[in-house]
Design an enzyme around this catalytic site. Structure first.
Site, PDB file in Angstrom:
ATOM      1  N   ARG A 181       0.816  -1.215   0.000  1.00  0.00           N
ATOM      2  CA  ARG A 181       0.000   0.000   0.000  1.00  0.00           C
ATOM      3  C   ARG A 181       0.851   1.267   0.000  1.00  0.00           C
ATOM      4  O   ARG A 181       0.365   2.351  -0.323  1.00  0.00           O
ATOM      5  CB  ARG A 181      -0.950  -0.002   1.195  1.00  0.00           C
ATOM      6  CG  ARG A 181      -2.080   1.012   1.060  1.00  0.00           C
ATOM      7  CD  ARG A 181      -3.095   0.901   2.186  1.00  0.00           C
ATOM      8  NE  ARG A 181      -2.512   1.157   3.475  1.00  0.00           N
ATOM      9  CZ  ARG A 181      -2.675   0.377   4.551  1.00  0.00           C
ATOM     10  NH1 ARG A 181      -3.391  -0.731   4.454  1.00  0.00           N
ATOM     11  NH2 ARG A 181      -2.117   0.687   5.691  1.00  0.00           N
TER      12      ARG A 181
ATOM     13  N   TYR B 137     -12.119  21.625 -13.515  1.00  0.00           N
ATOM     14  CA  TYR B 137     -12.658  20.333 -13.966  1.00  0.00           C
ATOM     15  C   TYR B 137     -13.909  20.003 -13.134  1.00  0.00           C
ATOM     16  O   TYR B 137     -13.878  20.078 -11.896  1.00  0.00           O
ATOM     17  CB  TYR B 137     -11.540  19.313 -13.747  1.00  0.00           C
ATOM     18  CG  TYR B 137     -11.838  17.887 -14.094  1.00  0.00           C
ATOM     19  CD1 TYR B 137     -12.136  17.508 -15.393  1.00  0.00           C
ATOM     20  CD2 TYR B 137     -11.764  16.897 -13.119  1.00  0.00           C
ATOM     21  CE1 TYR B 137     -12.375  16.187 -15.706  1.00  0.00           C
ATOM     22  CE2 TYR B 137     -11.987  15.562 -13.427  1.00  0.00           C
ATOM     23  CZ  TYR B 137     -12.300  15.207 -14.722  1.00  0.00           C
ATOM     24  OH  TYR B 137     -12.522  13.897 -15.020  1.00  0.00           O
TER      25      TYR B 137
ATOM     26  N   ASP C  25      -4.071  22.191 -11.060  1.00  0.00           N
ATOM     27  CA  ASP C  25      -4.277  21.070 -11.968  1.00  0.00           C
ATOM     28  C   ASP C  25      -3.516  21.391 -13.258  1.00  0.00           C
ATOM     29  O   ASP C  25      -3.877  22.313 -13.997  1.00  0.00           O
ATOM     30  CB  ASP C  25      -5.778  20.898 -12.239  1.00  0.00           C
ATOM     31  CG  ASP C  25      -6.085  19.630 -13.040  1.00  0.00           C
ATOM     32  OD1 ASP C  25      -5.255  19.255 -13.900  1.00  0.00           O
ATOM     33  OD2 ASP C  25      -7.154  19.033 -12.832  1.00  0.00           O
TER      34      ASP C  25
ATOM     35  N   LYS D 173      -4.125  11.052 -18.873  1.00  0.00           N
ATOM     36  CA  LYS D 173      -4.198  11.756 -20.145  1.00  0.00           C
ATOM     37  C   LYS D 173      -2.877  11.622 -20.912  1.00  0.00           C
ATOM     38  O   LYS D 173      -2.638  10.607 -21.530  1.00  0.00           O
ATOM     39  CB  LYS D 173      -4.579  13.221 -19.902  1.00  0.00           C
ATOM     40  CG  LYS D 173      -5.840  13.385 -19.014  1.00  0.00           C
ATOM     41  CD  LYS D 173      -7.120  13.024 -19.743  1.00  0.00           C
ATOM     42  CE  LYS D 173      -8.345  12.883 -18.835  1.00  0.00           C
ATOM     43  NZ  LYS D 173      -8.653  14.031 -17.995  1.00  0.00           N
TER      44      LYS D 173
HETATM   45  C1  LIG Z   1      -9.392  13.986 -16.768  1.00  0.00           C
HETATM   46  C2  LIG Z   1      -9.039  15.082 -15.865  1.00  0.00           C
HETATM   47  C3  LIG Z   1      -8.910  14.867 -14.499  1.00  0.00           C
HETATM   48  C4  LIG Z   1      -9.240  13.552 -13.847  1.00  0.00           C
HETATM   49  O1  LIG Z   1      -8.423  12.526 -14.257  1.00  0.00           O
HETATM   50  P1  LIG Z   1      -8.930  11.002 -14.142  1.00  0.00           P
HETATM   51  O2  LIG Z   1      -7.685  10.230 -14.255  1.00  0.00           O
HETATM   52  O3  LIG Z   1      -9.908  10.794 -15.240  1.00  0.00           O
HETATM   53  O4  LIG Z   1      -9.567  10.872 -12.781  1.00  0.00           O
HETATM   54  C5  LIG Z   1      -8.512  15.924 -13.719  1.00  0.00           C
HETATM   55  N1  LIG Z   1      -8.273  17.132 -14.242  1.00  0.00           N
HETATM   56  C6  LIG Z   1      -8.399  17.383 -15.539  1.00  0.00           C
HETATM   57  C7  LIG Z   1      -8.100  18.753 -16.057  1.00  0.00           C
HETATM   58  C8  LIG Z   1      -8.787  16.373 -16.395  1.00  0.00           C
HETATM   59  O5  LIG Z   1      -8.940  16.630 -17.691  1.00  0.00           O
END
Ligand SMILES: *Cc1c(COP(=O)(O)O)cnc(C)c1O
Length: 396
Positions: A61, A114, A187, A212
């Site tokens: 973990r 987001y 972010d 992404k």
């Molecule tokens: C997709 C996304 C997230 C979340 O990511 P996941 O891996 O799908 O949980 C967070 N911030 C932004 C800007 C995103 O495009």
């Protein structure tokens, strides 16, 4: 490999690898581990006390050497002190917030964050006794200062904003927050650390939905938080307390994705620019919201702070087309898929009208968000052109 003297693509090929440690293998092995056997009782007891140190494999973990390789690579790229590799991007955001806030605090989030970040704050944090407010992403330092209260503990930034692609004045906002003793969380998924490094611009915690562009192939969920020195220990402590490291196979796919992220992003950027410029000439389009376009309202901030633009942007239609007309366009593309999770090799197109509470969203028509994939741009343009024909026919 921590040497900054190498250029970006060179570092992407060598960070987060250690052939000497792993029997000469170019790539680190995938450690599947829950139980980790201690050599003796003293070590077993000591490992229980040292839980917040990174780099030790004491229990699955708390991460394994596979995690450490990706974490070290992202720490270097982000210019931070430590990184944790988590199960997905939303978890990275929630862990970053839970690292900072406590009951009774007040947090400020950009109105353009987001949507699931907004939901986590407005529902979960509010339930835990945190007051949540949204602010205009285009505020300057003094305007942000006026929104900060004695109880404010975190300001959340996202630049560019989801769906609407405003670029924030990150250095000014980070400096304002710091002067008031408030932590900043950004972010950084759109830019990746290749095109923007929040910590170098004064931010405390940089969040990456590695699902992404880091993974880059639409096949694994992964998130990461990188902290500066001030927050590194608290971040690791938070993850170890809550739990939530990513599975080792997904971490491995993140490491694999990193190797090609530089060349992929260059192509995503070039194709996005080609599509954006083409879209600007279309009569059906009022505005293309891509920060690399000179016409983008905060283009000067993007030029000042960013090293590039990735493949995600949106455009605003010039008329109040009906949902059915927009669906006629989006439902029948040969190449653009109707999918949310961008950053993979494939192109996407979805309806994406911004949801706002602190600011007004005023636009002449619906918003479409595109992800420019790695396909040939000529084929993508032909697909879009056919889509506009369907839109016009459906609108009668
Ligand atoms: C997709 C996304 C997230 C979340 O990511 P996941 O891996 O799908 O949980 C967070 N911030 C932004 C800007 C995103 O495009």
């Amino acid at each position: 490999m921590s040497e900054k003297r190498f250029k970006r693509d060179t570092r992407l090929g060598h960070l987060g690898r250690d052939p000497a440690r792993f029997d000469g293998a170019v790539n680190p092995p995938v450690y599947h581990a829950s139980t980790v056997i201690a050599p003796d009782t003293a070590t077993f007891k000591a490992s229980g006390r040292r839980r917040f140190e990174k780099g030790e494999t004491v229990y699955g973990r708390f991460g394994t050497p596979t995690h450490q390789m990706l974490e070290d690579a992202l720490t270097e790229l982000e210019g931070g002190a430590d990184t944790v590799a988590l199960g997905n991007g939303l978890q990275a955001i929630s862990i970053a917030l839970l690292t900072v806030v406590k009951a009774g605090d007040h947090v400020l989030l950009a109105d353009s964050v987001y949507a699931p970040t907004r939901k986590f704050a407005s529902q979960m944090l509010a339930r835990l006794g945190v007051e949540v407010d949204y602010y205009d992403p285009l505020v300057d330092g003094p305007a942000l200062d006026a929104l900060i209260r004695d109880t404010t503990s975190a300001v959340v930034l996202e630049s560019p904003g989801s769906s609407s692609f405003e670029i924030q004045d990150v250095p000014a906002l980070a400096e304002t927050a710091k002067a008031r003793g408030v932590a900043t969380i950004m972010d950084n998924t759109w830019a990746t650390p290749l095109f923007f490094r929040p910590i170098e611009h004064g931010v405390d915690l940089s969040v990456q939905a590695a699902t992404k562009y880091v993974v880059g192939h639409a096949d694994a969920m992964l998130g990461a938080v990188t902290a500066n020195h001030a927050w590194a220990h608290r971040l690791r402590e938070t993850v170890y307390t809550i739990g939530g490291f990513a599975g080792p196979d997904d971490v491995y796919l993140g490491l694999r994705g990193l190797r090609t992220m530089g060349v992929r992003l260059e192509r995503h950027q070039a194709t996005a620019m080609t599509l954006a410029t083409w879209l600007q000439e279309r009569p059906e389009v009022a505005e293309v919201r891509y920060p690399a376009l000179p016409e983008h309202p905060q283009h000067h901030l993007w030029r000042r702070d960013f090293d590039g633009a990735s493949g995600l942007f949106s455009f605003v239609l010039a008329q109040p087309y009906s949902q059915d007309a927009v669906a006629a366009m989006l439902d029948h593309f040969d190449l653009f898929g109707l999918g949310a999770s961008w950053g993979g090799f494939e192109s996407l197109a979805i309806p994406s009208d911004p949801y706002r509470t602190a600011t007004a969203w005023d636009a002449p028509g619906p918003v479409v968000r595109l992800h420019a994939g790695l396909e040939d741009p000529d084929d993508l343009i032909a697909d879009l052109a056919a889509g506009f024909d369907r839109l016009t026919r459906a609108a009668g």
